[in-house]
Design an enzyme around this catalytic site. Structure first.
Site, mmCIF file in Angstrom:
data_model
loop_
_atom_site.group_PDB
_atom_site.id
_atom_site.type_symbol
_atom_site.label_atom_id
_atom_site.label_comp_id
_atom_site.label_asym_id
_atom_site.label_seq_id
_atom_site.Cartn_x
_atom_site.Cartn_y
_atom_site.Cartn_z
ATOM 1 N N LYS A 1 39.742 -16.692 29.470
ATOM 2 C CA LYS A 1 38.918 -15.534 29.137
ATOM 3 C C LYS A 1 37.569 -16.007 28.583
ATOM 4 C CE LYS A 1 43.144 -12.952 28.053
ATOM 5 N NZ LYS A 1 43.827 -12.083 27.040
ATOM 6 N N TYR B 1 44.169 -4.996 33.929
ATOM 7 C CA TYR B 1 44.881 -4.559 32.726
ATOM 8 C C TYR B 1 45.307 -3.092 32.808
ATOM 9 C CZ TYR B 1 44.063 -8.912 30.143
ATOM 10 O OH TYR B 1 44.086 -10.218 29.710
ATOM 11 N N PHE C 1 43.275 -0.395 22.287
ATOM 12 C CA PHE C 1 42.382 -1.542 22.429
ATOM 13 C C PHE C 1 41.871 -1.730 23.857
ATOM 14 C CE2 PHE C 1 46.805 -3.058 22.653
ATOM 15 C CZ PHE C 1 46.810 -3.667 23.912
ATOM 16 N N ARG D 1 47.527 -20.897 22.730
ATOM 17 C CA ARG D 1 47.135 -19.907 21.712
ATOM 18 C C ARG D 1 47.522 -20.372 20.316
ATOM 19 N NH1 ARG D 1 49.285 -14.736 25.201
ATOM 20 N NH2 ARG D 1 47.397 -14.305 26.422
ATOM 21 N N ASN E 1 42.307 -14.114 22.459
ATOM 22 C CA ASN E 1 43.383 -15.103 22.592
ATOM 23 C C ASN E 1 43.213 -16.049 23.772
ATOM 24 O OD1 ASN E 1 44.086 -13.320 24.587
ATOM 25 N ND2 ASN E 1 46.064 -12.765 23.713
ATOM 26 N N HIS F 1 44.887 -15.892 29.843
ATOM 27 C CA HIS F 1 45.837 -14.930 30.415
ATOM 28 C C HIS F 1 46.790 -15.645 31.359
ATOM 29 C CE1 HIS F 1 47.506 -11.675 32.858
ATOM 30 N NE2 HIS F 1 47.199 -12.430 33.896
ATOM 31 N N GLU G 1 48.088 -9.858 40.836
ATOM 32 C CA GLU G 1 46.880 -10.413 40.209
ATOM 33 C C GLU G 1 46.188 -11.437 41.116
ATOM 34 O OE1 GLU G 1 48.435 -11.657 36.421
ATOM 35 O OE2 GLU G 1 48.648 -9.581 35.730
HETATM 36 P P1 ATP Z 1 47.662 -11.471 28.933
HETATM 37 O O1 ATP Z 1 48.063 -10.315 29.834
HETATM 38 O O2 ATP Z 1 46.188 -11.463 28.615
HETATM 39 O O3 ATP Z 1 48.166 -12.779 29.429
HETATM 40 P P2 ATP Z 1 49.882 -10.942 27.273
HETATM 41 O O4 ATP Z 1 50.604 -10.741 28.569
HETATM 42 O O5 ATP Z 1 50.392 -11.991 26.350
HETATM 43 O O6 ATP Z 1 48.357 -11.268 27.534
HETATM 44 P P3 ATP Z 1 49.582 -8.094 27.080
HETATM 45 O O7 ATP Z 1 50.515 -7.198 26.366
HETATM 46 O O8 ATP Z 1 49.579 -8.111 28.567
HETATM 47 O O9 ATP Z 1 49.793 -9.567 26.487
HETATM 48 O O10 ATP Z 1 48.118 -7.751 26.551
HETATM 49 C C1 ATP Z 1 47.000 -8.127 27.312
HETATM 50 C C2 ATP Z 1 45.876 -8.531 26.404
HETATM 51 O O11 ATP Z 1 45.452 -7.407 25.657
HETATM 52 C C3 ATP Z 1 46.235 -9.585 25.354
HETATM 53 O O12 ATP Z 1 46.205 -10.889 25.835
HETATM 54 C C4 ATP Z 1 45.142 -9.348 24.343
HETATM 55 O O13 ATP Z 1 43.919 -9.962 24.740
HETATM 56 C C5 ATP Z 1 44.966 -7.848 24.404
HETATM 57 N N1 ATP Z 1 45.735 -7.199 23.345
HETATM 58 C C6 ATP Z 1 47.065 -7.010 23.308
HETATM 59 N N2 ATP Z 1 47.436 -6.401 22.172
HETATM 60 C C7 ATP Z 1 46.285 -6.211 21.468
HETATM 61 C C8 ATP Z 1 45.979 -5.639 20.213
HETATM 62 N N3 ATP Z 1 46.926 -5.125 19.426
HETATM 63 N N4 ATP Z 1 44.677 -5.615 19.817
HETATM 64 C C9 ATP Z 1 43.708 -6.115 20.606
HETATM 65 N N5 ATP Z 1 43.929 -6.677 21.797
HETATM 66 C C10 ATP Z 1 45.203 -6.730 22.235
HETATM 67 MG MG MG Z 2 49.929 -9.470 30.061
#
Ligand code: ATP
Ligand code: MG
Length: 139
Positions: free
Chosen positions: A9, A49, A57, A104, A114, A117, A128
């Protein structure tokens, strides 16, 4: 063999994490079969997303991915169990829950920044990879 979509990211790019991420996947034994730097159009970030559309968020997440202050490094990695192992290499969504030794866990402290992805299932990996890459861009 299996393939997954991994993206560094913009915050990860800004922090100079590109080589570190590639190193961790390569040293595990995975093969890089596609890579590009891209500032995703808003529609791509929204679709990527899409399952989080209802979350508070979500607008901030989309603008963070599309800001253009740094690109996203979009990649496809290939190898045995790479979807699940990739998630382990990356670590938990909330960096404060991510194990030391994960990306992370070692480099980040904020869920909203974070750094990386990884696809969470075979279905999302397939979707994706298709969203971010044309077939001819993947080895
Ligand atoms: P990613 O899809 O980015 O790999 P993930 O699968 O671990 O992450 P997801 O639940 O898919 O987690 O959330 C996607 C992204 O949304 C997270 O990586 C983070 O950047 C953001 N995100 C998730 N929860 C929060 C939150 N509570 N506040 C802000 N951003 C969040
Ligand atoms: Mg995810």
């Amino acid at each position: 063999v299996e393939r997954t979509f991994i993206a560094i990211k913009p915050d990860g790019v800004q922090r100079g994490m590109i080589s570190e991420v590639i190193h961790r996947f390569e040293r595990k034994g995975y093969k890089l079969v596609a890579i590009k730097a891209i500032v995703p159009p808003k529609a791509l970030a929204e679709e990527h997303y899409g399952d989080l559309k209802a979350r508070p968020f979500y607008p901030g997440l989309v603008s963070y991915m599309t800001s253009g202050k740094a690109p996203v490094i979009a990649m496809v990695w290939e190898g045995v169990d790479v979807i699940r192992q990739g998630r382990r290499i990356i670590g938990a969504t909330n960096p404060l829950d991510a194990e030391p030794g994960s990306i992370r866990g070692d480099y980040t402290i904020s869920v909203g920044r974070n750094a990386i992805h990884g696809s969470d299932s075979f279905e999302s990996a397939t979707i994706e990879i298709g969203l971010w890459f044309k077939p001819e861009e993947v080895y």
